[in-house]
Every structure is written in C-alpha cells, then in structure tokens.
Scaffold this motif. Structure first.
Motif, mmCIF file in Angstrom:
data_model
loop_
_atom_site.group_PDB
_atom_site.id
_atom_site.type_symbol
_atom_site.label_atom_id
_atom_site.label_comp_id
_atom_site.label_asym_id
_atom_site.label_seq_id
_atom_site.Cartn_x
_atom_site.Cartn_y
_atom_site.Cartn_z
ATOM 1 N N LEU A 1 0.829 -1.204 0.000
ATOM 2 C CA LEU A 1 0.000 0.000 0.000
ATOM 3 C C LEU A 1 0.861 1.251 0.000
ATOM 4 O O LEU A 1 0.600 2.200 -0.753
ATOM 5 C CB LEU A 1 -0.932 -0.001 1.215
ATOM 6 C CG LEU A 1 -1.894 1.190 1.334
ATOM 7 C CD1 LEU A 1 -2.754 1.315 0.082
ATOM 8 C CD2 LEU A 1 -2.760 1.043 2.573
ATOM 9 N N THR B 1 -11.736 -2.288 -5.751
ATOM 10 C CA THR B 1 -11.529 -2.305 -4.298
ATOM 11 C C THR B 1 -10.165 -1.738 -3.934
ATOM 12 O O THR B 1 -10.032 -0.957 -2.984
ATOM 13 C CB THR B 1 -11.644 -3.744 -3.756
ATOM 14 O OG1 THR B 1 -12.938 -4.257 -4.079
ATOM 15 C CG2 THR B 1 -11.449 -3.765 -2.247
ATOM 16 N N GLN B 2 -9.139 -2.122 -4.687
ATOM 17 C CA GLN B 2 -7.794 -1.607 -4.426
ATOM 18 C C GLN B 2 -7.718 -0.101 -4.643
ATOM 19 O O GLN B 2 -7.094 0.627 -3.875
ATOM 20 C CB GLN B 2 -6.781 -2.324 -5.328
ATOM 21 C CG GLN B 2 -6.543 -3.780 -4.958
ATOM 22 C CD GLN B 2 -5.675 -4.489 -5.979
ATOM 23 O OE1 GLN B 2 -5.729 -4.199 -7.190
ATOM 24 N NE2 GLN B 2 -4.868 -5.447 -5.518
ATOM 25 N N GLU C 1 -10.213 2.027 -4.359
ATOM 26 C CA GLU C 1 -10.942 2.689 -3.277
ATOM 27 C C GLU C 1 -10.095 2.742 -2.007
ATOM 28 O O GLU C 1 -10.058 3.770 -1.311
ATOM 29 C CB GLU C 1 -12.249 1.946 -2.995
ATOM 30 C CG GLU C 1 -13.105 2.618 -1.924
ATOM 31 C CD GLU C 1 -14.409 1.874 -1.670
ATOM 32 O OE1 GLU C 1 -15.161 2.302 -0.765
ATOM 33 O OE2 GLU C 1 -14.669 0.865 -2.369
ATOM 34 N N THR C 2 -9.400 1.652 -1.707
ATOM 35 C CA THR C 2 -8.521 1.627 -0.539
ATOM 36 C C THR C 2 -7.412 2.653 -0.674
ATOM 37 O O THR C 2 -7.087 3.384 0.275
ATOM 38 C CB THR C 2 -7.906 0.226 -0.358
ATOM 39 O OG1 THR C 2 -8.953 -0.732 -0.182
ATOM 40 C CG2 THR C 2 -6.975 0.194 0.849
ATOM 41 N N LEU C 3 -6.841 2.731 -1.865
ATOM 42 C CA LEU C 3 -5.762 3.682 -2.129
ATOM 43 C C LEU C 3 -6.264 5.116 -1.980
ATOM 44 O O LEU C 3 -5.598 5.969 -1.377
ATOM 45 C CB LEU C 3 -5.213 3.445 -3.540
ATOM 46 C CG LEU C 3 -3.956 4.228 -3.943
ATOM 47 C CD1 LEU C 3 -2.820 3.946 -2.980
ATOM 48 C CD2 LEU C 3 -3.563 3.865 -5.371
ATOM 49 N N ASN D 1 -8.767 6.169 -0.127
ATOM 50 C CA ASN D 1 -9.041 6.449 1.285
ATOM 51 C C ASN D 1 -7.765 6.743 2.056
ATOM 52 O O ASN D 1 -7.732 7.645 2.903
ATOM 53 C CB ASN D 1 -9.782 5.272 1.927
ATOM 54 C CG ASN D 1 -11.200 5.124 1.408
ATOM 55 O OD1 ASN D 1 -11.808 6.095 0.947
ATOM 56 N ND2 ASN D 1 -11.741 3.914 1.469
ATOM 57 N N GLU D 2 -6.699 5.992 1.777
ATOM 58 C CA GLU D 2 -5.447 6.208 2.498
ATOM 59 C C GLU D 2 -4.790 7.524 2.099
ATOM 60 O O GLU D 2 -4.234 8.231 2.933
ATOM 61 C CB GLU D 2 -4.488 5.044 2.259
ATOM 62 C CG GLU D 2 -4.905 3.743 2.928
ATOM 63 C CD GLU D 2 -5.080 3.901 4.424
ATOM 64 O OE1 GLU D 2 -6.122 3.479 4.960
ATOM 65 O OE2 GLU D 2 -4.175 4.467 5.050
#
Length: 503
Positions: free
Chosen positions: A226, A258-259, A261-263, A265-266
C-alpha cells in the motif's frame, strides 16, 4: 500453605493488570477530541455486543452538572458541585477539501457530511501565534547540531508559512543569511539541515511543495504494498491525482475497484497543511472545528460552561448479557461445557463494557474539573474577552487547583477547544508563562507580546525603532523588560529587525 500463597499472588497480579489496562484506556480516551471520541464509541458499540447505546429519552442530561457558575469560591463549592456532578453523571481524515486544484498546495475533494448539534462551528479561531514555531524549536533543541546548523535551522523554521511548508528556495535563504546574519551557508548545507527538519513532527513539515509534503508523510508508513502504491501515485501520477483522474491512475497501476478505493481512502488521510495541525494562526484563521466545551458569559459577568456531547450516545451494559450472568449465578444445576464457554464470553464482554463506560465517565469528570479551574483562573478574560487580561498560567497551576496530575492536564489541553462568547480557542491558548519584573511583579508573556506588537505597529515606518528603543518605550508603558527579551518576543511573533521594517 505454599499453594495458598501462590494463588494470592496470582490474584493480585491479575488485579494489577486489570487496573493497568483500565488506566491505559482512560488515558487513551482522555487524549481524544470530541469527533475522534464519537468515532471510537461507535467502533466500540460495533465490536462489543454487551455495550449498548441508550435512546434519547434515556440519555442523562449533563447540563445541570456541567453548566454551573464558576465565579464562586472553588474551595467552598468544589466538593458539593463535584459530588452533584458525579451523581448526575452516572448514566475523518481530512476536514477540508479543495475543488478544481490549480495550485500545488491543494488536495482533491474529500466527501463528508457532519451533523453538529450544539453550535455554529464555523467560528473565528484565535490561536497562539507562536505555538507552531515554538513546537518546532523545542524539537530542534533536542537535536545534536553545531552552532551554525542551529542558526540555519532556526532561520528555516522562521521562514515556514502557515501551512508548515517552505516556499522560499534555498538559494534565497542562503543570501538572506549572508546579508542579514553574516552566516555563510551554502544551499547544500541548508539542504542537509532541511532534511533533518523534515524528520520533525508533524509529518510533512518543511516540505517545499504539496508533492514533497505528501511523500514525506507516506515515507513514515510501514514498508508494504500500500505504501509503495501511494508513493507511485504521488511520484508518477501526481497531475492525475490533483485532477482526481482516478480512472487513469487505476489503469496505469492495474488496480481493481476495491484496491483503488482503498488507495483513495489512504491518500485522503494525508494532511496537505501540517502546520495547521499544530494550531498555528497568524491573527485569525477560519476553520471548522468541534469544541469540547461550550462557555457562556452572562450579562452580570458570571461564567458557566458545559461539556459538548456532540453525537455521543449514553452507554449502558446490555440487559440480556447481565441477565444471562445473573441466571447462571442463581442456577444450582451444573452447566455443560458449551454453556460455560458462553458464560465466559458474556462475562468478558460485560467487564469490557463496564470498563469502557467507567473510562468515559472519568473522562467527563476530568474535563469538567480542568475547564472549571481554567475559567476560575482566567475569569477576567472570559468576562470581557480581552486577551491582555489573561493571567500567567501553566499546567501546574491547573493541576494544583484540581488535584490532577500535570500529565493529565496536558492531555486534556491537547487538541481540544472551548467555544466562548468571544470566539473558539484551543485550550492551550489560555496557558502562558509569566515574566517577573525587577520589582517582583509577575506579568503574562502574552500580554507583553501584545503590547510589543502594538507598539511596533504604531511606529514610524520610515524610522522604525531598534530593540533598545523598544525596550525603553515598553518600560514607559509599564513593561520593564530587557532588550534581549524584546528581541526574543519580537522574533517569536515573526517581526523582523528594525532595518527590515523600514519602508
């Protein structure tokens, strides 16, 4: 006898462990500002089925306890008020978003819909204008620097803007040091010192642009996939990032939805303005904040306050869990293995819920006692709103008045705000050191700084006063401070020497 002794020691050890865990929980919750506490409570409710939130009708009203008049003699009222309060007490990411990025100090929009119930939170925030500078100076004093490196870093810190970024290029700083301070520092030497400054907190301070600011923050994360993806976005897809072209980033990095979206958010957790996180303001700064205290000043000069409950629910232990434990206690038939496992689980959850509720209660009591003491000491300011009326007050003063530990007062004062009739202030705003004159009179350093700033503001700009002249004029105004003190307070307020003030 030996066996009995061992059992007693084990029981004592378990008790100490429970107390230690409870104390750690209380410290953790005490440090949280209101919005973070709300999130923590919601997470705890999701995690522990034995913890439930009460309905609005069941929630206990704390206004009577929190809002007592603080103008009376605390020694006469404290025990009664506190006991009354105890009886009644039993019961994301980035805030700011930027559209249409065109400058390098902005970040993509972050969605968020907050519902603040108790006040209009877009307030004028009056901050301690030296807090950011002083915090970095404290970290600098902990470094092993040569005298030259110390002078260079101090000048760089003074050159940071309100966001904590360095907008000047190092060549310009090198020229300024040579001309105004007779310091021969090359750009390479300054670069080395700057890199050391960039290791300070908050992460991102000392960056020369938004891209470097974000990369400095990412670099402090654990080295995993990440982090590497975040670095890839900011390094190679920064233009797409600022324009929110996530489809281009997703395609370039070959990420799933999904990846991606996670990226996103971080990356949104990063702070584009690290200086603002230390409360630095020049004059006034408009921010959206959530005060932890609501202070009311009445027409007769009396001052009362309440704790802001925000969206926090009232918590209680689930009746179904307590009934299960009570039924087992009254049941004289031996339980099977499965029943015993269920009861162990229920007991653990109930004890955890009770500990959490008690920690919340202790937090409120501590916040109440601390704010009450602050208002008692600084009553004149809360009555008239004049910053010059703030008395010298340090953490120990509040600790002595409340009977709490200095470290506890420090935790309460960190990242918490009080909404008053005169504006919304960080709690640390009410603290200032004292300056003792030759006659033994103690004055607030903030009051002296305000007088000095006002004096310089009224000077003849074609012939600005030297520090020696300022010291003489300050003495005439009733502030007998030395020339070196004038220079110190002037520098802390970011006011240049006389020759640079000349117009």
């Amino acid at each position: 006898m030996a066996q009995k002794l061992v059992q007693t020691q084990v029981q004592k050890q378990q008790l100490l462990q429970r107390l230690s865990a409870q104390q750690m929980l209380q410290v953790k919750l005490l440090e949280m500002p209101l919005t973070e506490l709300e999130q923590n409570i919601n997470a705890e409710l999701d995690d522990n089925p034995a913890l439930e939130s009460a309905s609005a009708d069941d929630a206990l009203d704390l206004e009577g306890a929190d809002g007592g008049d603080t103008t009376g003699d605390s020694s006469e009222q404290e025990d009664g008020e506190t006991s009354e309060y105890e009886r009644e007490e039993r019961e994301d990411a980035l805030d700011a978003a930027f559209d249409n990025i065109g400058r390098d100090d902005e970040m993509p929009e972050v969605g968020g819909n907050r519902n603040y119930q108790n006040a209009d939170y877009e307030e004028t925030v009056y901050g301690d204008t030296t807090s950011f500078y002083d915090t970095l100076k404290e970290q600098m004093d902990m470094q092993h620097l040569t005298e030259k490196q110390h002078d260079m870093m101090e000048y760089i810190i003074g050159s940071l803007d309100d966001d904590g970024l360095l907008r000047k290029d190092l060549d310009s700083i090198s020229d300024e040091l040579a001309v105004y301070h007779n310091i021969d520092a090359s750009a390479d030497e300054l670069e080395e010192v700057l890199h050391r400054l960039q290791e300070f907190d908050p992460a991102g301070v000392g960056a020369r642009n938004l891209q470097e600011c974000l990369l400095l923050q990412i670099a402090r994360r654990p080295d995993d996939k990440l982090r590497r993806a975040m670095e890839e976005v900011i390094t190679n897809y920064f233009d797409a990032f600022t324009k929110k072209h996530w489809d281009k980033i997703q395609a370039g990095l070959q990420l799933s939805d999904t990846q991606t979206e996670t990226l996103q958010n971080e990356l949104r957790r990063l702070n584009p303005k690290p200086g603002a996180s230390l409360g630095e303001t020049i004059g006034r700064n408009l921010q959206q904040i959530t005060p932890d205290f609501i202070v009311d000043t009445n027409e007769d000069g009396s001052v009362s306050f309440s704790l802001n409950r925000g969206n926090m629910p009232e918590l209680h232990v689930s009746p179904s869990f307590t009934e299960m434990l009570e039924n087992y206690k009254n049941d004289k038939h031996p339980a099977g293995r499965q029943t015993k496992e269920a009861l162990v689980y229920a007991r653990e959850k109930v004890e955890k819920a009770q500990s959490y509720i008690e920690a919340i209660r202790q937090r409120r009591l501590t916040l109440y006692a601390t704010m009450k003491a602050i208002i008692e000491i600084q009553h004149k300011f809360f009555a008239d709103g004049d910053e010059a009326d703030l008395k010298p007050m340090i953490l120990k003063d509040v600790a002595d008045r409340t009977g709490l530990d200095i470290s506890t007062i420090s935790r309460v004062s960190n990242v918490k705000y009080a909404q008053t009739k005169w504006g919304t202030y960080p709690l640390r705003f009410f603290f200032s050191d004292g300056y003792t004159t030759e006659d033994g009179e103690e004055m607030s350093t903030r009051k002296i700084k305000l007088a000095l700033k006002d004096l310089i503001g009224k000077e003849n700009k074609k012939k600005p006063m030297s520090d020696d002249t300022l010291a003489e004029e300050m003495k005439k105004l009733g502030y007998p401070i030395a020339r070196r003190t004038v220079a110190k307070y002037r520098e802390q307020q970011g006011i240049p020497v006389a020759r640079l003030r000349k117009e």
